[in-house]
Design an enzyme around this catalytic site. Structure first.
Site, PDB file in Angstrom:
ATOM      1  N   HIS A 129     -70.876 110.092   9.747  1.00 46.11           N
ATOM      2  CA  HIS A 129     -71.084 108.642   9.675  1.00 46.11           C
ATOM      3  C   HIS A 129     -72.384 108.204  10.340  1.00 46.11           C
ATOM      4  CE1 HIS A 129     -66.420 108.193   9.135  1.00 46.11           C
ATOM      5  NE2 HIS A 129     -67.023 108.595   8.042  1.00 46.11           N
ATOM      6  N   SER A 204     -57.129 110.411  13.456  1.00 46.16           N
ATOM      7  CA  SER A 204     -55.878 110.161  12.742  1.00 46.16           C
ATOM      8  C   SER A 204     -55.986 110.553  11.270  1.00 46.16           C
ATOM      9  CB  SER A 204     -55.488 108.690  12.866  1.00 46.16           C
ATOM     10  OG  SER A 204     -55.242 108.390  14.223  1.00 46.16           O
TER      11      SER A 204
END
Ligand SMILES: [Zn+2]
Length: 267
Positions: A129, A204
């Site tokens: 990212h 997650s």
């Protein structure tokens, strides 16, 4: 108590996996940054509750000066939180495992530069990212340090443009609606595909396409371990799941790997 024993057993298994794997690869997410004191901007009460996340899209950033003004107003608040954070136990453990020859690389969803600041060489960090400490002009490609841009914001400039050509300067981070860097995605796929141990730390695994990387590693034959406080959609496919904060787990893993390597050298 039973939970503690299970965790201790699992940590021992993870340490043994790191000590024997040919090509261990780590994969880190937001949980590793929050352990270093960086707020999760998407959590309730976080910065996003004062800003509307739907505004911070690639289209709004490149499409209008007003979109960039709002973006930089948010960045002026969030960047100092990133800059003042210190590398945590996971960053330190991964850098040390790499130094010991026990880590190929770390693929990260985080943009905070803390793996590099923790001592992992830049070539051993794959940033899916981007990285918030760097920026560049979208027209001429001139690179800018975010610190310098931040100083301009603090001096009252609301939209820092390129000094050379007046073009749009954009931080090297992925905005909503923006594609990931094909080079970073390809590098992550290559390293994940070559891994024989793939360890997810503090993610997650719900942000796509990054969350596909562990799936790719597992299907290419890696042992998959997941260390996360919350359940993840991949727990059922994992060979080892440790439901705990990644920092203490990796500090214990590093201790065990160090002890094992000393024993090996001694014998
Ligand atoms: Zn320029």
């Amino acid at each position: 108590m039973r939970g503690h024993e299970q965790t201790a057993d699992a940590i021992e298994r993870l340490a043994a996996a790191f000590a024997t794997a040919r090509r261990p690869v780590a994969f880190t997410g937001a949980g590793v940054s929050t352990e270093s004191g960086i707020p999760d901007f998407r959590s309730p009460g976080g910065v996003w509750s004062r800003f509307d996340p739907r505004e911070f899209t690639w289209q709004n950033f490149v499409g209008s000066v007003e979109g960039r003004r709002r973006y930089w107003a948010l960045g002026r608040v969030t960047y100092p939180l990133i800059r003042s954070a210190a590398p945590g136990a996971v960053h330190v453990a991964l850098a040390e495992l790499h130094r010991l020859g026990r880590l190929d690389c770390c693929i990260t969803q985080n943009i905070d530069d803390l793996h590099q600041r923790g001592g992992l060489p830049a070539e051993a960090v794959v940033e899916l990212h981007g990285n918030a400490t760097r920026a560049r002009c979208l027209s001429c490609g001139t690179g800018y340090a975010r610190d310098a841009l931040h100083a301009r914001l603090e001096a009252g400039v609301d939209v820092p443009d390129c000094d050379g050509c007046g073009g749009i300067v954009k931080p090297h981070t992925i905005l909503f609606g923006e594609a990931l860097s094909p080079a970073a995605v390809e590098e992550a796929r290559r390293r994940a595909g070559a891994a024989d141990l793939f360890v997810v730390l503090g993610s997650s695994l719900v942000v796509h396409p990054a969350a596909y990387v562990p799936v790719h590693a597992k299907r290419a034959g890696a042992t998959l371990a997941i260390v996360n406080l919350e359940p993840t959609p991949l727990d059922g496919e994992a060979d080892l799941v440790i439901r705990a904060a990644a920092g203490p787990v990796m500090a214990a893993v590093l201790d065990a790997v160090r002890t094992a390597s000393l024993t090996t050298q001694g014998g």
